[in-house]
Design an enzyme around this catalytic site. Sequence first.
Site, PDB file in Angstrom:
ATOM      1  N   LYS B  73       0.867  -1.176   0.000  1.00 25.67           N
ATOM      2  CA  LYS B  73       0.000   0.000   0.000  1.00 25.67           C
ATOM      3  C   LYS B  73       0.911   1.236   0.000  1.00 25.67           C
ATOM      4  O   LYS B  73       1.978   1.218   0.622  1.00 25.67           O
ATOM      5  CB  LYS B  73      -0.860  -0.040   1.279  1.00 25.67           C
ATOM      6  CG  LYS B  73      -1.958   1.005   1.384  1.00 25.67           C
ATOM      7  CD  LYS B  73      -2.777   0.726   2.666  1.00 25.67           C
ATOM      8  CE  LYS B  73      -3.880   1.734   2.906  1.00 25.67           C
ATOM      9  NZ  LYS B  73      -4.659   1.411   4.134  1.00 25.67           N
ATOM     10  N   SER B 150      -9.546   1.463   3.405  1.00 22.32           N
ATOM     11  CA  SER B 150      -8.704   2.294   2.562  1.00 22.32           C
ATOM     12  C   SER B 150      -7.674   1.521   1.750  1.00 22.32           C
ATOM     13  O   SER B 150      -7.114   2.057   0.793  1.00 22.32           O
ATOM     14  CB  SER B 150      -7.963   3.309   3.442  1.00 22.32           C
ATOM     15  OG  SER B 150      -7.099   2.633   4.349  1.00 22.32           O
ATOM     16  N   SER B 174      -9.675  -1.166   7.504  1.00 21.30           N
ATOM     17  CA  SER B 174      -9.168  -0.857   6.169  1.00 21.30           C
ATOM     18  C   SER B 174      -8.557  -2.014   5.390  1.00 21.30           C
ATOM     19  O   SER B 174      -8.281  -1.887   4.204  1.00 21.30           O
ATOM     20  CB  SER B 174      -8.138   0.284   6.233  1.00 21.30           C
ATOM     21  OG  SER B 174      -8.798   1.522   6.355  1.00 21.30           O
TER      22      SER B 174
END
Lengths: 475, 489
Positions: B73, B150, B174
């Site tokens: 990420k 996210s 997330s």
Amino acid sequence: MNFEAVIGLEIHVEMKTKSKMFSAAPNSFSREPNTEIALLDMAYPGTMPIVNKQAVINAIRVANALHMTIDHELHFDRKNYFYSDLPKGFQITQQFRPIGRDGYLEVLGRDGKKKRIEIERIHMEEDTCKQLHFMDYTLLDYNRAGVPLVEIVSRPDIRNGTEAMHYVEAIRNIVLYSGTSDGKMEEGSLRCDVNISLRPYGSDAFGTKVEIKNINSLKNIEQALDYEIERQSASLLNGTPIQQETRRFDEASGKTVLMRVKTSAVDYKYFPEPNIVPIPLSDEFVNQAIATCPELYDAKKERYLAKGLNEADASIILSDIAMSRYFEKALPLVKNAKTLANFLIVEVNGYLNKNAIGIAEFPLDEASMAEISNLQDDGFTHKQCADIFNYCLANKVSPKEASSALQIEKQVVDEGAVLQAVNAVLDANPQSVADFKAGKDRAKGFLVGQVMKASHGKLNPAAVSKVMDEELKKR
Amino acid sequence: MSILDLTISEIHQALVNKTTTPVELVKEALARAKANNDNAFEILIEEQAIKEAEALGEPEVDNPFWGIPFVLKDNFSTKGIETTASSNILNGYIPLFDATVYAKLKKKKAILIGKTTLDELAMGGTGTTGHKGTTFNPWDPKHERLVGGSSCGSAACVSAGIVPFAMGSDTGDSVRKPASYAGLVGFKPSWGRISRYGLFPFAPSLDHVAYFTRDVKDAALLLDVLAGRDLHDATSSLEPVERYEEDLSAPLKGKKIAVIDDIVQTISDQKIQLAFKRSCEELAKQGAIIEHIRFGEDLLQSIYATYIVISCSEATSNDANLDGIKFGPFYPGKTYQEVMFNARTKGFSELIKRRFVIGSFSLMSENQDILFRRAQKNRRKIVNRLNEILAKVDAIYVPAAPSVAPKIVSSSYKLSDEYLIADNHLALGNFGGLPSITLPLMLEDGLPVGVNLTGAAFEEKKLLSLAAGLERITGLANLSVLNKKEGNL
């Protein structure tokens, strides 16, 4: 004086640790700007604070010296504000649980009596980066960002500039002798902010508080506060209310000058630092930190007095920590501490001043200094020993080599030998004896000189003078 | 089926047997990444990845990550590789250091092929708010559905078959929520189990390193590598690291599992209800003891508000370093205030600014008692309740989400119990810092839905063992859009 001054002090002390409060960057002064920075000091995303153990030990030592209650669990908090000197946008401090609270110090008041000043708290935090402001730009030096600090906050127990000065001096001695800081006000490693308000005598209420920032010497603390008390008194007597403001001390004029008027206080939105979980401090850790604390100023002074130094001598030697270290290294080697102290205070300090150097650069080692000091206690005159001292320094030789080069011999103090020499001279100079009897004191000097000359300086002048007095009386 | 579509442990066998090579795998992963149109990548790391793959010598038999391609990420710091956290305020920011998890994976010779999109600064649960726009759910070729956030890009990458595992972060859910929408295993170990050094902070007291894999075994193997004390992260735990894959085939007999009824009941989707019920029956059939309990509706309804207040408060402080002075685009101004103001005005989206305002408001001294401190106290109450439950059972078992991946244009009623509770309960694991794992339960009209197991702190090994048992029941191990399955429920 119609008003009583209420004074509280906030002292920030930069700690002398190898690395910074929360990062591994080195912590030293006087390096090239922006060369001692870790990623955390610049607040790079993802970096995290690691508490500096030595800083904690130092804070414990200072807290203990200030008779404080030490928290056995470390907590840190964030103080949030945007400023160009604050890379993270927050400062990590100890707002809610300072490492130490409720202490005191006893300091000399203006009347020469001891007075207890209560201390509210001591906490650890990190310094901000250093700013150099120019006309249309500002330079930032992140070397200072993250330097460990302790902040010591007094209760408003101080009543005049002299007390304040003695309070700061006592704290400086503690941080200096505990090895926490070099405590240099002029270099900013000990910074002092003062809060002062006035109120009529007998009142319990507080007047409007004025802050005086960054006073850079002990003497200036006294001056700034005494000036500010006068200024505020005059203003109040005039009927002009005091406004809440920040002032600074102007050394040249000896006055405080307005920096800015305070509007509403900034809300720092304190909250617990989530990246440092509370750290329990074991009794063992705390006790060890205290037990291993270097000997403090007061303890040293007591020890020096016990060794025969007087108050003034002890204070002079302790006014420079490097000098006290030198003194203590030589101390076990000397017969008389007082003799050694005299050499340090007069001859050594004279040499250092003349050459504009510190004791660290003093070329004569402690053992040689002790040797010279002992010569005096073995019967050589102070003058002879001073000659040896100077010869050693000028020629970079040992005291033994110096005394043989100078052909210095011990003077005779033996009463019999002196008596014989004195009487010989008196017998040979009846006119001078008569002059002396007639009231010409100068004649005695001549006679002593004759004795010294005849003995080629080997007799002790003090002994000669003493015997001369006695023998003249007899004639 | 390509070797790249196998699990990590299976790919490892193929590498050891020399059925494939790291170069082949990396090239295929890169080719799939380039062909993918779900908007999952901030940056592809082509040259470095191939070079690293080529430099690998003989396979390391005992190292399951040798030569395995993966993605991070884009809120993990990567030395020399631009890292923006999908925010314009960090455009052009090239970190000077590697996050600990990246350093550990590098050391294991896993190969980073790209960095993935996220909701801006990891704040958001939709995968629509990053500076590159919406990341789509690979299960929906029409691009009408969210993959969730996210950690949207990482979820998309694993479910699209680009890589067998992807690193993410989990502050509220997330990783575990997108895992539900993407048909993946999403695992968040205990707070402190994996170092957060180098993870861009959103709300450190809630932030966890977490990740996506396609089966429970891979999740266990990955934890073997990532867990442990890190001297750069003072919150990383000294708890000994275990061999997390050891108990994966242990039977479920005698295991106590609590189902929180007041969460389950808020779900209106009857297919999910039914599949969940069947899974409970299957667990019971295998000897697990299912206990139906109530958590307390008031506490459950307070999760979202508590989460928003705490996370936004911490975020407004953490992101105060993004001021346009030290890194990120510089916007000139006459004063430093103007420089900061311009950078922050132009660098953050409206959504982020709104969160900062909420956080800042909650921390104001006149509001702290009724907002920030109240939320902290409530968090403590919730955690006490969780620990009380977990003292009696081995894990808590609930659906991970009330629905399949929602449509991008859809909106939910934010004050309904279904939203407040079923859509937000995964934050319980963040409040308590508890190990929590989502895995696929079923497919509804071709779209996956997950369930979640949460255990006591640092009981990852037990939790993974339970999850593996549940995975055998669902029959949905190693699911991806290239490896579609029906499942057993």
